[in-house]
Design an enzyme around this catalytic site. Structure first.
Site, PDB file in Angstrom:
ATOM      1  N   LYS A  98       1.200  -1.095  -0.128  1.00  0.00           N
ATOM      2  CA  LYS A  98       0.303   0.131  -0.421  1.00  0.00           C
ATOM      3  C   LYS A  98       0.926   1.336   0.097  1.00  0.00           C
ATOM      4  CE  LYS A  98      -4.017   1.333   2.767  1.00  0.00           C
ATOM      5  NZ  LYS A  98      -5.163   2.071   3.376  1.00  0.00           N
ATOM      6  N   GLU A 145     -18.470  -5.279  11.472  1.00  0.00           N
ATOM      7  CA  GLU A 145     -19.955  -4.324  12.679  1.00  0.00           C
ATOM      8  C   GLU A 145     -20.679  -5.296  13.338  1.00  0.00           C
ATOM      9  OE1 GLU A 145     -18.049  -2.151   9.093  1.00  0.00           O
ATOM     10  OE2 GLU A 145     -19.130  -3.838   8.982  1.00  0.00           O
ATOM     11  N   ARG A 162     -24.942  -2.534   9.360  1.00  0.00           N
ATOM     12  CA  ARG A 162     -24.319  -3.226   8.727  1.00  0.00           C
ATOM     13  C   ARG A 162     -24.405  -4.481   9.633  1.00  0.00           C
ATOM     14  NH1 ARG A 162     -19.194  -3.330   5.594  1.00  0.00           N
ATOM     15  NH2 ARG A 162     -19.629  -5.132   4.544  1.00  0.00           N
TER      16      ARG A 162
END
Length: 756
Positions: A353, A439, A467
């Site tokens: 990344k 979640e 969610r």
């Protein structure tokens, strides 16, 4: 063993020679397997290679190959050398573009080569590429006709920072929340198969963070069961949370055992090159051919990769491979594209990344999301905030609560930086729990903690709490467990757009019994409400607050009317009485109350005087929930300056559940007009107030006008928060206009006149 080795060697030697760039795709045959350079056999090589020796950093003076590529079809004529140059130019185009606008940054840098390879090998838009979460889609957008729109990135009427189907036919599926790509790709694959479409190439690109979401495993389980033809590209960069490395109960490693598992795959196995891949590709061949070569294949397969979790789910596993090595990725992707097999494939790639830009690689968050920055140094242009952010105020208030009570713990779902759990984790690492992008698990995990006497603060963005909705109902509210649900980013959020707005929590949570729901109007109230949640053990609580910063001492005193000792904002919160609001402003201004508002929020509630509001229809009450209170106060001041007959009272509800019915009855008795203001959709606070007024009979005599001001039934695209509230009609001049229209101080044009 000698015989087996000889058989394997013979099988490799007799493997069909395959162009790395298939002639059938219309592209130049750049090299054959025999011409392939020796693949990197360890996790070093391209992943660790940096072209930048140090600042100042700068890119190429011109980008001739990128300039020639408007759409993916323009890449057909490129050879490998030109393809590599395209990737180099594309990386610097992303760096230069984002430096001018801000946005998600390092995720795109990490998939430059992957994006280049995918668009070279596959034929969009007939083939489908689904990006999960889609914040890494900038190079994809540049190669699909939108390079010239990047100056408008994440701005009003500009280009979205995520994939959007309505923006381009090359955006196969919209995203913004994680873990959806595999389900979408499988659905597309099944649809293409059912409709007998000539080509069926569906590719889901998912990171090792997004794949921690349970939905990804539901999809993989089903894809293996149905043998859905699809390719899942697992982009493994070791960055699960934002930021990864936050101190927590699990240490500073990525918040995912799966990430540890895939990391072990990377450590224990060399990178595959195309030769390695060819050894095991037999598994995708028709069964009769597989039977002939089964013994050879099993031996080679064991040497190259061994069994994996993904194979147990029914996937053909390929990898790991270097995600920055185009010479290996392209031929492997071509081979997978041209296979007749319907078996789902998981291609495991390792990337960095922030690859190619040293400041990103050195940053703790890899420069995941940035403002405008100086390319030469990587230093971001951040103005000094007038006051601390609501997120940091919450985090420090939670630290205060945890200091006094060892039962207080914090939970985040892979968003420690966005929720303030990184701040809390530095002080209380053993009481900080990052569960990854999960979640549903976070909410029920908190419920289990509450059962045993802990005081969990479950800190999740408002939009992401959607969610975990069933868990809020089934695992928390029905059992009346004292879970503290902290919803950051309530209301509109600005340039992340509709997938990230926290518009719906008041509506979707307000209908659930047992919940106590509160929303602060300012930073003092936020501190007080954190203290309130910490001390409330009689059931679940919800505390919602917006993205943004506090107001600062001057505005709190001058606009809100606070009486601050020595002009300083209190650093510690005071618990509030559950379900009790407050009057902030009486006719004549905030200082007409008879006494200023104390820091604990108490105030004199006696009706002010001054000759205003002689008639009931000229008396107006604005009842606000949340940080629209400041806009309501500004509107009240402006109305009274414009019209000396109108008397405006402004109240802060503080709580949506339970409502302060005594306050609402007082406002209904004393005023002819009530206006509610909130940072939420229809079905929220205003509807609860209207429901109560109706049942209480306050509307029966026809002498009370009521108007709820809410976010309209629409999605707001990327813009600043002010622009979005302007579009929503919730800024001060909109509130002022509503007051004047209801008081019949301005003429409202007839609809027929407007249509003329």
């Amino acid at each position: 063993m000698k015989f087996i080795s000889a058989v394997v060697a013979a099988a490799i030697a007799s493997a069909p020679v395959c162009n790395a760039f298939s002639p059938s795709s219309g592209r130049s045959p750049l090299r054959t397997i025999q011409q392939s350079t020796q693949s990197q056999k360890t996790s070093t090589s391209l992943l660790d290679t940096q072209t930048d020796s140090g600042p100042p950093y700068s890119g190429p003076a011109s980008k001739p190959i990128l300039d020639s590529v408007k759409f993916p079809s323009d890449m057909n004529r490129l050879n490998m050398s030109e393809l590599k140059q395209l990737a180099h130019e594309l990386r610097w185009e992303v760096i230069e573009a984002v430096s001018k606008t801000g946005g998600h940054f390092s995720s795109s840098l990490g998939v430059i080569e992957l994006t280049t390879a995918l668009h070279y090998v596959f034929d969009m838009p007939e083939d489908d590429i689904i990006w999960d979460v889609a914040h890494q889609c900038y190079p994809h957008k540049m190669l699909t006709g939108r390079r010239d729109r990047f100056p408008t990135l994440r701005q009003l009427n500009g280009m979205s920072g995520f994939c959007k189907r309505k923006e381009s036919e090359y955006d196969s599926f919209g995203a913004g929340h994680s873990s959806t790509s595999i389900s979408a790709a499988q659905g597309m694959s099944v649809a293409k198969s059912t409709l007998n479409k000539r080509k069926n190439n569906c590719i889901a690109v998912i990171g090792d963070g997004a794949i921690t979401g349970g939905m990804a495993y539901e999809a993989m389980n089903n894809a293996g069961y149905l043998s859905s033809r699809m390719i899942v590209v697992l982009n493994d960069n070791g960055q699960v949370s934002l930021p990864t490395g936050t101190q927590s109960a699990g240490g500073v490693k990525p918040a995912s055992q799966l990430s540890a598992y895939t990391s072990n795959l990377l450590v224990s196995k060399p990178f595959q090159d195309f030769r390695d891949f060819a050894k095991s590709f037999n598994r995708l061949l028709p069964e009769n051919v597989q039977d002939v070569n089964k013994r050879i294949d099993e031996y080679a397969r064991g040497v190259v990769t061994g069994g994996t979790l993904f194979e147990e789910l029914g996937f053909f596993y390929v990898g790991p491979i270097d995600g920055h090595d185009l010479e290996n990725m392209v031929p492997i992707l071509e081979k997978l594209r041209d296979s007749d097999s319907n078996k789902p494939v998981l291609l495991h790639i390792k990337t960095n990344k922030g690859q190619g830009y040293a400041p990103a690689l050195a940053a703790s968050d890899r420069m995941h999301g940035v403002g405008k920055f100086d390319i030469a140094t990587g230093i971001q242009q951040k103005g000094k905030a007038a006051a601390p952010s609501f997120t940091s105020i919450f985090a420090n208030s939670l630290i205060d609560a945890a200091t006094e009570d060892r039962a207080v713990v914090g939970i985040t779902a892979a968003m420690p930086g966005g929720t303030g759990m990184d701040i809390f984790g530095r002080r209380f690492p053993k009481r900080t729990f990052d569960v990854g992008i999960a979640e549903q698990h976070a909410v029920t995990f908190a419920a289990g903690m509450a059962c045993e006497g802990l005081k969990p603060f479950c800190c999740i963005y408002s939009t992401f709490m959607q969610r975990g909705y069933d868990q809020v109902v089934h695992d928390v509210a029905i059992q009346n467990l004292p879970v503290r649900m902290i919803l950051d980013r309530a209301g509109v959020v600005g340039n992340d757009g509709p997938t990230h707005h926290g518009c719906y929590d008041l509506a979707y949570l307000g209908c659930i019994p047992n919940l106590t729901i509160m929303s602060p109007s300012d930073e003092i109230e936020l501190r007080n409400m954190v203290a309130t949640c910490a001390g409330f053990d009689d059931g679940p609580t919800v505390l919602r607050y917006p993205r943004g910063v506090g107001y600062g001492a001057d505005k709190l005193q001058n606009l809100f009317g606070y009486d601050l000792e020595d002009g300083e904002i209190p650093t510690k919160g005071v618990p509030l009485e559950i379900g009790k609001g407050r009057i902030i402003r009486r006719p004549g201004g905030v200082h007409a109350l008879g006494e200023d508002i104390a820091a604990n929020g108490s105030s004199d509630s006696k009706l002010g005087s001054g000759g205003r509001g002689a008639k009931r229809e000229d008396r107006v009450a604005i009842l606000s929930l949340g940080t629209r209170l400041s806009e309501s106060l500004i509107a009240a001041n402006e109305v009274e300056e414009m019209d000396h007959d109108i008397a405006v009272t402004v109240a802060d509800a503080r709580f949506m559940k339970p409502l302060d019915v005594d306050l609402i009855r007082e406002l209904a008795k004393d005023n002819g007009i009530i206006i509610t203001v909130e940072e939420g959709s229809i079905g929220g606070f205003g509807d609860h107030v209207l429901h109560f007024l109706s049942l209480d009979g306050a509307l029966d005599n026809g002498d009370l006008k009521f108007r709820p001001m809410v976010l309209p039934d629409a999605y707001f695209e990327a813009a600043t928060q002010y622009e979005q509230y302007e579009m929503a009609g919730l800024n001060s001049h909109h509130i002022r206009g509503t007051v004047l229209r209801l008081a019949e101080k301005v003429e409202v044009p007839e609809l027929a006149e407007l249509e003329k």
